[in-house]
Design a protein around this motif. Structure first.
Motif, mmCIF file in Angstrom:
data_model
loop_
_atom_site.group_PDB
_atom_site.id
_atom_site.type_symbol
_atom_site.label_atom_id
_atom_site.label_comp_id
_atom_site.label_asym_id
_atom_site.label_seq_id
_atom_site.Cartn_x
_atom_site.Cartn_y
_atom_site.Cartn_z
ATOM 1 N N THR A 1 0.824 -1.209 0.000
ATOM 2 C CA THR A 1 0.000 0.000 0.000
ATOM 3 C C THR A 1 0.857 1.258 0.000
ATOM 4 N N LEU A 2 1.971 1.233 0.703
ATOM 5 C CA LEU A 2 2.864 2.406 0.665
ATOM 6 C C LEU A 2 3.456 2.600 -0.725
ATOM 7 N N GLY A 3 3.829 1.503 -1.373
ATOM 8 C CA GLY A 3 4.348 1.610 -2.732
ATOM 9 C C GLY A 3 3.293 2.134 -3.693
ATOM 10 N N MET A 4 2.071 1.631 -3.557
ATOM 11 C CA MET A 4 0.973 2.088 -4.419
ATOM 12 C C MET A 4 0.655 3.549 -4.133
ATOM 13 N N LEU A 5 0.755 3.958 -2.877
ATOM 14 C CA LEU A 5 0.519 5.359 -2.511
ATOM 15 C C LEU A 5 1.438 6.273 -3.308
ATOM 16 N N THR A 6 2.704 5.919 -3.358
ATOM 17 C CA THR A 6 3.678 6.738 -4.077
ATOM 18 C C THR A 6 3.420 6.728 -5.584
ATOM 19 N N ALA A 7 3.158 5.554 -6.133
ATOM 20 C CA ALA A 7 2.921 5.443 -7.577
ATOM 21 C C ALA A 7 1.673 6.207 -8.000
ATOM 22 N N VAL A 8 0.606 6.050 -7.256
ATOM 23 C CA VAL A 8 -0.656 6.705 -7.618
ATOM 24 C C VAL A 8 -0.564 8.215 -7.433
#
Length: 187
Positions: free
Chosen positions: A53-60
């Motif tokens: 979720t942290l990785g997706m937070l940054t990507a999104v």
């Protein structure tokens, strides 16, 4: 960041087409899509949920900023109906909140999916031994979260009368704090 991208997508769609109701569904769909990717990352690739979720937070967040060149979107017209109007004396977002609460209560207390969520949260290995398809239930949980996040993004943008690519910054800390204080395990 999913809130920001969902709300921005709905604003873009509304500004391009002038279609109010479909713009709501565009925002929800974007939330579903982002959460599906996160759910698949967690279940298929065994990435810890916190990291995924942290990785997706940054990507999104990057997609949201790139889609607007870091600029706010103004003059969103009647799109504000979703966030600033009232029905029977209650603000429209309150009606959405009541609907989300009823749907969630029903889903958790009266469906197989809800019981499976409780079982997995209580003891994932015992739930697996009972025949619950853990990966499928987790992905559905991510999708429910994504749908509600997409809806929240639409309502947020409509409420502030602007498409904000930086909206929602810091919300993750509030959410995490609420979950931990409520007794949810980080693992």
């Amino acid at each position: 960041s999913t809130l920001a991208l969902s709300g921005l997508s709905a604003v873009f769609f509304y500004k391009a087409t002038g279609l109010l109701v479909p713009s709501l569904f565009v925002g929800v769909f974007v939330g579903l899509f982002v959460s599906l990717i996160t759910g698949l990352t967690v279940t298929k690739y065994k990435i810890p949920p916190f990291i995924a979720t942290l990785g997706m937070l940054t990507a999104v967040r990057g997609v949201a900023l790139l889609s607007t060149n870091g600029q706010n979107i103004y003059q969103i017209g009647d799109f504000t109906i979703w966030g600033q109007s009232s029905v029977l004396g209650l603000p429209t977002p309150v009606w959405f909140m009541i609907g989300a609460w009823i749907l969630t209560w029903y889903m958790l207390n009266h469906t197989k999916f809800g019981r499976s969520l409780y079982a997995i949260g209580g003891n994932e290995e015992a739930a697996r031994a009972c025949g619950i398809k853990i990966a499928a239930v987790k992905i559905k949980a991510y999708l429910v979260c994504g749908a509600f996040t997409g809806l929240a993004g639409v309502l947020f943008m409509a409420r502030v009368n602007t498409g904000l690519p930086n909206s929602g910054i810091g919300f993750e800390l509030d959410t995490l704090s609420i979950a931990v204080i409520g007794g949810t395990s980080i693992t």
